[in-house]
Scaffold this motif. Structure first.
Motif, PDB file in Angstrom:
ATOM      1  N   UNK A   6      42.669  33.865  33.898  1.00 17.33           N
ATOM      2  CA  UNK A   6      42.613  34.625  34.683  1.00 17.33           C
ATOM      3  C   UNK A   6      44.357  34.506  34.666  1.00 17.33           C
ATOM      4  N   UNK A   7      45.408  33.512  33.787  1.00 16.24           N
ATOM      5  CA  UNK A   7      46.504  33.518  33.842  1.00 16.24           C
ATOM      6  C   UNK A   7      46.324  34.447  32.284  1.00 16.24           C
TER       7      UNK A   7
ATOM      8  N   UNK B 258      46.053  38.384  40.885  1.00 19.18           N
ATOM      9  CA  UNK B 258      46.476  36.921  40.442  1.00 19.18           C
ATOM     10  C   UNK B 258      46.251  36.196  41.119  1.00 19.18           C
ATOM     11  N   UNK B 259      46.894  36.285  42.661  1.00 22.00           N
ATOM     12  CA  UNK B 259      46.947  35.569  43.518  1.00 22.00           C
ATOM     13  C   UNK B 259      45.781  36.058  44.533  1.00 22.00           C
ATOM     14  N   UNK B 260      45.121  36.700  44.550  1.00 22.96           N
ATOM     15  CA  UNK B 260      43.762  37.949  45.096  1.00 22.96           C
ATOM     16  C   UNK B 260      43.038  36.195  44.653  1.00 22.96           C
TER      17      UNK B 260
ATOM     18  N   UNK C 213      33.094  33.899  43.106  1.00 21.34           N
ATOM     19  CA  UNK C 213      33.044  33.454  41.691  1.00 21.34           C
ATOM     20  C   UNK C 213      32.511  35.168  41.144  1.00 21.34           C
ATOM     21  N   UNK C 214      33.167  35.756  42.918  1.00 20.54           N
ATOM     22  CA  UNK C 214      32.970  37.792  42.720  1.00 20.54           C
ATOM     23  C   UNK C 214      33.951  37.580  41.362  1.00 20.54           C
ATOM     24  N   UNK C 215      33.962  38.989  40.699  1.00 18.37           N
ATOM     25  CA  UNK C 215      34.956  38.964  39.381  1.00 18.37           C
ATOM     26  C   UNK C 215      35.852  40.232  39.717  1.00 18.37           C
ATOM     27  N   UNK C 216      37.196  40.302  39.524  1.00 15.71           N
ATOM     28  CA  UNK C 216      37.703  41.219  40.025  1.00 15.71           C
ATOM     29  C   UNK C 216      37.092  43.357  39.579  1.00 15.71           C
TER      30      UNK C 216
ATOM     31  N   UNK D  10      39.365  48.439  38.287  1.00 11.08           N
ATOM     32  CA  UNK D  10      40.355  49.228  39.418  1.00 11.08           C
ATOM     33  C   UNK D  10      41.532  49.763  38.642  1.00 11.08           C
ATOM     34  N   UNK D  11      42.494  48.100  38.489  1.00  8.27           N
ATOM     35  CA  UNK D  11      43.777  49.278  37.900  1.00  8.27           C
ATOM     36  C   UNK D  11      43.527  49.514  36.778  1.00  8.27           C
ATOM     37  N   UNK D  12      42.564  48.725  35.943  1.00  6.52           N
ATOM     38  CA  UNK D  12      42.768  49.756  34.253  1.00  6.52           C
ATOM     39  C   UNK D  12      42.662  50.589  34.145  1.00  6.52           C
ATOM     40  N   UNK D  13      41.621  51.497  35.199  1.00  2.00           N
ATOM     41  CA  UNK D  13      41.362  52.381  35.124  1.00  2.00           C
ATOM     42  C   UNK D  13      42.240  53.325  35.429  1.00  2.00           C
TER      43      UNK D  13
END
Length: 136
Positions: free
Chosen positions: A21-22, A91-93, A103-106, A109-112
């Motif tokens: 994640x980091x 990252x904080x979320x 453990x749901x993956x983000x 949305x932001x990349x698109x």
């Protein structure tokens, strides 16, 4: 009624997940900084066009065309700032839900969103270059 999921102690979380994640955060930060740097270059290109117009000459661009470059550069810098703020929030979320045991993956949305904004801005830049006569 479903019982709330107990929080995982930080010692039970695989450190590789946190480090991944980091790394993702750092990648988004590099993207945001690159967008800001490119936006600065695009905005300075407008200054270069104004200087060329003030010198006159056979191939001097229209002085008004530099305004488009300034706006496009400003949009790129603003997009870079948005990417930096969005990546920190994401990252904080992610860390918060990871510590809660979820453990749901983000989502993508932001990349698109960044890709679509850059595509639209690229089309605007291309149209601007064609109208200034820089591509032909």
């Amino acid at each position: 009624m479903e019982e709330p999921t107990p929080r995982k102690p930080p010692s039970e979380i695989d450190p590789r997940v946190i480090m991944a994640a980091e790394r993702t955060l750092l990648s988004w930060m590099r993207t945001g900084l690159a967008l800001m740097g490119f936006g600065f270059v695009v905005a300075r290109f407008g200054w270069f066009l104004r200087e060329m117009a003030s010198l006159g000459g056979e191939h001097a661009p229209d002085p008004g065309s530099s305004r488009a470059s300034l706006w496009m550069g400003t949009v790129l810098v603003a997009l870079g700032i948005g990417v930096l703020v969005g990546s920190a929030a994401r990252y904080r979320h992610y860390l918060r839900v990871l510590h809660q045991g979820d453990l749901k993956l983000p989502g993508p949305g932001m990349g698109i969103a960044v890709a679509l904004v850059l595509a639209v801005l690229g089309l605007v830049m291309l149209a601007s270059f064609v109208s200034m006569g820089l591509l032909g």
